[in-house]
Design an enzyme around this catalytic site. Sequence first.
Site, PDB file in Angstrom:
ATOM      1  CB  SER A 192     -24.122 -29.428 -26.247  1.00  0.00           C
ATOM      2  OG  SER A 192     -23.182 -30.398 -26.665  1.00  0.00           O
ATOM      3  CD  GLU A 220      -2.952  -0.952   0.068  1.00  0.00           C
ATOM      4  OE1 GLU A 220      -3.552   0.117  -0.079  1.00  0.00           O
ATOM      5  OE2 GLU A 220      -3.096  -1.918  -0.708  1.00  0.00           O
TER       6      GLU A 220
END
Length: 799
Positions: free
Chosen positions: A402, A121
Amino acid sequence: MSDQSPPGGWTPRDPDTPPHGGGGPGETARRRRRTGLRRLLPTWRTALGAVLLLALLIGGGLVAGYLLVDIPPANAAATAQSNVYLYSDGSQIARDGEVNRVNVPLSQIPLTVQEAVLAAEDRDFYSERAVDPKAMVRAAWNTATGKGTQSGSTITQQYVKNYYLGQEQTLKRKAKEFFIAVKLGREKSKAYILEGYLNTSYFGRNAYGIQAASQAYYGKDVGSLTTAEGAYLATLLNSPSAFDVVSHPQSRTRALARWNYVLDGMVKKGWLPAAERATTRFPEPGKVRAAAGLSGQRGYLVEAIKEFIVDRKILDDKTLAEGGYRIRTTIDRRRQADFVEAVDDQMLGKLDPETREADRLVRAGGVSIDPATGKVVAMYGGVDYTRQYVNNATRHDYQVASTFKPFVFAAAVENDSRTQDGRRITPNTIYNGDNKRPVTGGRIRFAPENEGQISYGNITVNTATDLSVNAVYAQMAVDVGTARVKKTAIDLGVPEDTPNFVVGPAMALGTLQASVLDMTQAYATLADHGRRTPYTFVEEITKGGDTIPLPERTPVQAISREAADTTTSMLVSVVDNGTGTAALAAGHPAAGKTGTGELDRSAWFAAYTPNLVTVVAMMGQDPDTGTLESLYGALGESRIGGGGYPARIWAAYTKTALEATDPVDFELDLQPGAAQPPPPSSQSNPPPETPGEDTRSPSLRPTPTSGGQDNGGQDNGGRTQGGRDNGGQDGGRDNGGRTQGGQDNGGTGTSTGQGDEDGTGRGDEGGTTAGIQGGTGGPAGSDGGGVVGGPRPPSAFLE
């Protein structure tokens, strides 16, 4: 009086020429007058005066701000409120936000964990000032111009935001943050600020502070964290929920990249030896322990809604975690209950994990959307959020199989595509459907297997869709162009960044890993005649007296109505005649497609009525290790297909969800030629013009074999199927070929069934039914719509 000579040293003055060296004051002013665009520009004296005045005002403002803004007491977010999630009717789904925070002194936090946070940070925390003016100006500009919420704030500023202010992105809050951070930096030590930051930051899993995070992810106190574990917790600060690799396995790659960034940063700062870095392995976090209030489906709904809000940038993760929001969702309470009941009745109630080991692996997920509005009206995430925390409706690690095939055909119609020999692709176009038939025309060698290793010979696209024939759709994808297929799928609603969304002929078989929610969005576009309305979970978000703006969801015509409706017409046939007949139990006209994933790890049924779209998937996963597993033997069946349990769940849910409405037929605008009957088999499969030479289109040529298919002489004898239920399974054999007629309820006698030329199958002592087709040379039967020379496989092999 005579003219007098001018005094010595004076130059005679020409009335039209100014005197050398200038003239009087009036003449000087006239000569220096600014003209044209120069009149609009300030003089340097004016500009300098403006700069000095501006500097004075800014300086005065900074001094006034510093004197007037005091360090306030802790804000309400430091004891975070709950968010309330509501059904569409206003009744409550759940509350979240019960605060999980335990403050610890900095001395109890391992130094390497502190350094990991700094590496993630603010690497210059100990040497920099409390504020970063450049980052503040950038953040203010981004906020004012609507370019996002990039910050670049120092840890001091983030601590001020966490503890004293809030997460809202406004210029007023940014200004307060600036002055409080300056004061705090002058009055408090770096250790004090870092300790406060570590105790107030949000890490996901409802954990505020490093101690709560350590328990939530690793089940240990912060003092026992390793460097690797500390680096992962530091990683979470960037995106707390998204980087949870347990709840969001699809984000694992990004989370690991951030974790590596943190460790590499520690090496660069000299906080971690390179040799130790090289041997550091990713520390897998533990399971999510959900709050009791999020049991059942509530937790899945809340997490999906949170993810939607954050992904759409309605609120960021930390702002939402601050709490206090009332979120009215699109979830229909009655339909949500209907979905749960359908899964319980059709699947969960039949599981017996103590007797059948495979039943331990079974999971299910489902989503239901109103296609006209894009509203998610119901979602099934799993058996219980407190027991199975990964939402099966939103995960991205199972192949869609499919259920992707309709997108290939939609792309064919959308692009007016043709076969390799120039025939327009319609539902009646003939393709060769032989097992392992090599795809022609593409750069990648591919010879797909059909489900059950069945060869069908030459069949129409409509029948190939009914029976989910891989060979036909792989060839069609190449005929259309795989890049066009992908574009159409994206236009329908499949995210472009879907895992394994690779362009190639195999994509036609559904190798990509879209979520159930993504597939529901895409099928909703087909259902709404090609118009895509982005899905939503949220009706309204309020906090106090304020209403949070929601993003626009303007419908767009993603593909033509002709392409969408022609695709729908074939999916209606799948339900009426093909692999999805279980959906007929819903009692409403429906269009759908089945799918079975690789190694039977998943089974799908995606279907819709004109006013409701629902996708259901069953999945296999080891509950202990989390590995994906096959569903062989689950629920006492050798195989699980999309036309089985998923279709039955779909039918039970849809029947109940639409019980108050009358059945509605589809209103379809089809492509030219789509409704024409298929050509006779004698025309669709002509003999070679020259002995030994096959002049048929490459897409029609069968796989080379010796002696015909299955020793039955497929080209000479032809195969159709009849009397399958107790009615002569083997059928009559004629000249080496098999002819079998009707498919269901046909022929209950003991004699062999026969396939007549009119497509009727019968057992000698049984009833008759319409077959998929007649024998060789006969016209197509009424049921299948034109199978030419191919069988219908046993039900166990249908997708």
